[in-house]
Design a protein around this motif. Structure first.
Motif, PDB file in Angstrom:
ATOM      1  N   TRP A 334       9.812   0.185   3.953  1.00 22.47           N
ATOM      2  CA  TRP A 334      10.381  -0.724   2.976  1.00 22.47           C
ATOM      3  C   TRP A 334       9.532  -1.984   2.774  1.00 22.47           C
ATOM      4  O   TRP A 334       9.493  -2.522   1.673  1.00 22.47           O
ATOM      5  N   GLU A 335       8.801  -2.422   3.826  1.00 25.43           N
ATOM      6  CA  GLU A 335       8.001  -3.648   3.639  1.00 25.43           C
ATOM      7  C   GLU A 335       6.889  -3.405   2.622  1.00 25.43           C
ATOM      8  O   GLU A 335       6.618  -4.229   1.753  1.00 25.43           O
ATOM      9  N   LEU A 336       6.251  -2.236   2.757  1.00 29.79           N
ATOM     10  CA  LEU A 336       5.177  -1.874   1.836  1.00 29.79           C
ATOM     11  C   LEU A 336       5.726  -1.667   0.422  1.00 29.79           C
ATOM     12  O   LEU A 336       5.223  -2.243  -0.556  1.00 29.79           O
ATOM     13  N   ILE A 337       6.807  -0.869   0.331  1.00 28.40           N
ATOM     14  CA  ILE A 337       7.388  -0.580  -0.996  1.00 28.40           C
ATOM     15  C   ILE A 337       7.881  -1.892  -1.615  1.00 28.40           C
ATOM     16  O   ILE A 337       7.670  -2.160  -2.797  1.00 28.40           O
ATOM     17  N   GLY A 338       8.502  -2.718  -0.770  1.00 29.98           N
ATOM     18  CA  GLY A 338       9.046  -3.997  -1.252  1.00 29.98           C
ATOM     19  C   GLY A 338       7.952  -4.903  -1.792  1.00 29.98           C
ATOM     20  O   GLY A 338       8.136  -5.562  -2.819  1.00 29.98           O
ATOM     21  N   SER A 339       6.790  -4.915  -1.113  1.00 28.61           N
ATOM     22  CA  SER A 339       5.752  -5.830  -1.598  1.00 28.61           C
ATOM     23  C   SER A 339       5.119  -5.295  -2.881  1.00 28.61           C
ATOM     24  O   SER A 339       4.752  -6.072  -3.776  1.00 28.61           O
ATOM     25  N   VAL A 340       5.030  -3.976  -3.016  1.00 26.40           N
ATOM     26  CA  VAL A 340       4.508  -3.418  -4.284  1.00 26.40           C
ATOM     27  C   VAL A 340       5.478  -3.756  -5.427  1.00 26.40           C
ATOM     28  O   VAL A 340       5.068  -4.198  -6.516  1.00 26.40           O
ATOM     29  N   TYR A 341       6.765  -3.573  -5.151  1.00 26.74           N
ATOM     30  CA  TYR A 341       7.818  -3.857  -6.158  1.00 26.74           C
ATOM     31  C   TYR A 341       7.745  -5.329  -6.571  1.00 26.74           C
ATOM     32  O   TYR A 341       7.685  -5.661  -7.752  1.00 26.74           O
ATOM     33  N   GLN A 342       7.697  -6.200  -5.555  1.00 26.98           N
ATOM     34  CA  GLN A 342       7.702  -7.639  -5.818  1.00 26.98           C
ATOM     35  C   GLN A 342       6.470  -8.066  -6.639  1.00 26.98           C
ATOM     36  O   GLN A 342       6.588  -8.785  -7.617  1.00 26.98           O
ATOM     37  N   SER A 343       5.280  -7.578  -6.219  1.00 28.41           N
ATOM     38  CA  SER A 343       4.100  -8.088  -6.930  1.00 28.41           C
ATOM     39  C   SER A 343       4.000  -7.497  -8.335  1.00 28.41           C
ATOM     40  O   SER A 343       3.545  -8.188  -9.258  1.00 28.41           O
ATOM     41  N   ALA A 344       4.462  -6.269  -8.528  1.00 31.44           N
ATOM     42  CA  ALA A 344       4.436  -5.712  -9.893  1.00 31.44           C
ATOM     43  C   ALA A 344       5.413  -6.473 -10.801  1.00 31.44           C
ATOM     44  O   ALA A 344       5.109  -6.744 -11.962  1.00 31.44           O
TER      45      ALA A 344
END
Ligand SMILES: Cc1cc2nc3c(=O)[nH]c(=O)nc-3n(C[C@H](O)[C@H](O)[C@H](O)COP(=O)(O)OP(=O)(O)OC[C@H]3O[C@@H](n4cnc5c(N)ncnc54)[C@H](O)[C@@H]3O)c2cc1C
Length: 414
Positions: A334-344
């Motif tokens: 979730w940390e990785l997915i969350g950071s991709v989601y957030q930066s996009a």
């Protein structure tokens, strides 16, 4: 009914219904929950422009919305203190084509479409009151049917698409990245017999007391949005007590120097709804077993009228980001997915969000503002950019560049 899903989406309007649809396209099993029974209205004008219409077309609902909604419009006019700026919105036919669809219709079309996708189950009249957790990871929701029956459902991910007062956000303890209160009141009236030019257009009115925007919508109606500061205590209490009588009185007093009272002279007011005090807020979008979408994640005050665009865009993005992993692996990534989601999301929405936070100060000097408006009115290349910015088509950066150009140009003759 099954009790385990890939994703539980709490909230079934713009963000939730769009997300359920997008997740179903990725092959996920979705439970969509909302405490309301649909069709159901909500406070919103729902003025949409080209980029939202393109996403709705991709989802396969645009034709139904066009059939049910009002006319498309590509022109706008702005009136302030004797200055009138009018013309076609910028960006060619696709980008500048706008539509204003009442939420009661809009949400129902989206929801109906989402429910038709295989893999989507919907439960209306179901209020989520708690989150299930295992070892600190959110694993589902607890909620109540209207008859008081309590039920729980499990999922690999729980998404709060439950609006700007999101309870999922609160229960998941999402971190507040930025939040400011916006001290304005905003009321939306639906009227018939609004007297407008032949072709449908969006109209914007500004006065020292407030601002108004008018959009043509379905059934020959117009949606009229008025905004005034909370410091106008008398109007705050008059609107709280009797919005239907406060509305025409405010229009007559605040916009007496503009065309708005004349436009509304023969109008019949069907309804007036609004709220006092808003937020520009941005929150942490994902954590262990949970995520946020739509207003629950980021909301701007209603003068921006872009929340539905942001909700549709975020839903598409979240489904795409999740599709890179098997649902069983979301939990450990979730940390990785969350950071991709957030930066996009930031890439697309942050500058608009910042603009909302600084707009209160921008052009707050009345003399400077009047000067810029006169320059725009006198410059055929500036008018479409200004009207496009007012309508949400032009990005803040382009509008700021234009203000820079206009302020450094030669002074106008008085
Ligand atoms: C006055 C005003 C005018 C606006 N005009 C425009 C405009 O012209 N154009 C535009 O694009 N945007 C506009 N907006 C913004 C737009 O309304 C929002 O951005 C949009 O509604 C966000 O959609 P959403 O799906 O995230 O949340 P919402 O539309 O708020 O939907 C949230 C849903 O979650 C459900 N829910 C909440 N809690 C629970 C729970 N515990 N359990 C189950 N269900 C729950 C609610 O019942 C609701 O149906 C306006 C907003 C305001 C206030």
């Amino acid at each position: 009914m099954k009790s385990e899903y890939d994703v539980i989406v709490v909230g079934a309007r713009a963000a939730g219904a769009a997300l359920a649809y997008e997740l179903a396209q990725e092959g996920f099993e979705v439970l969509l929950l909302d405490e309301n029974l649909f069709p159901s209205d909500t406070l919103c004008v729902n003025h949409l422009h080209g980029d939202s219409l393109a996403m709705l077309h991709e989802m396969g609902v645009l034709d139904r919305l066009l059939a049910a909604g009002g006319p498309r419009y590509r022109r706008a006019k702005f009136y302030s203190d004797g200055t009138v700026i009018g013309g076609l919105l910028p960006g060619g036919e696709e980008a500048s084509s706008c539509l204003c669809v009442r939420r009661q219709i809009f949400d129902n079309v989206l929801l109906d479409h989402a429910k038709k996708q295989s893999g989507v189950r919907m439960l209306e009249g179901f209020k989520v009151v708690g989150l299930l957790r295992e070892n600190g990871v959110v694993t589902g929701v607890i909620g109540q049917h209207r008859d008081g029956r309590a039920v729980s459902f499990s999922a690999h991910l729980v998404v709060g698409a439950d609006g700007r007062m999101s309870t999922v956000r609160l229960m998941a303890e999402s971190a507040r990245i930025y939040s400011e209160t916006v001290p304005i009141a905003c009321y939306v009236a639906y009227v018939t017999e609004y007297e407008q030019d032949d072709a449908p257009l969006a109209e914007f009115f500004e006065s020292r007391e407030g601002s108004a925007a008018v959009f043509p919508t379905s059934g020959g109606r117009h949606a009229v949005r008025i905004v005034f500061p909370l410091s106008s205590e008398v109007w705050c209490s008059r609107f709280s007590a009797h919005p239907e009588t406060a509305f025409p009185a405010f229009v007559a007093e605040a916009f007496g120097g503009t065309l708005l009272p004349k436009r509304l002279k023969a109008a019949k007011i069907e309804s007036v709804r609004g709220a006092q005090g808003f937020e520009n807020g941005w929150y942490q979008g994902m954590g262990a077993g949970w995520a946020l979408a739509g207003d629950a994640l980021t909301c701007r005050d209603p003068r921006y009228g872009q929340g539905v665009h942001d909700a549709l865009y975020g839903a598409k993005l979240l489904a795409a980001v999740l599709s890179d992993y098997h649902p069983r692996h979301w939990g450990r990534n979730w940390e990785l997915i969350g950071s991709v989601y957030q930066s996009a999301l930031e890439k697309r929405l942050l500058s608009r969000f910042r603009q909302a936070c600084t707009r209160t100060e921008a052009l707050s000097d009345p003399a400077q503002k009047a000067d810029i408006l006169r320059r725009i009115a006198a410059d055929p290349s500036a008018a479409p950019i200004f009207l496009g910015f007012m309508s949400g088509i032009i990005e803040p950066e382009e509008w700021e560049r234009e203000i820079g150009r206009l302020t450094t140009a030669q002074p106008l003759p008085q």
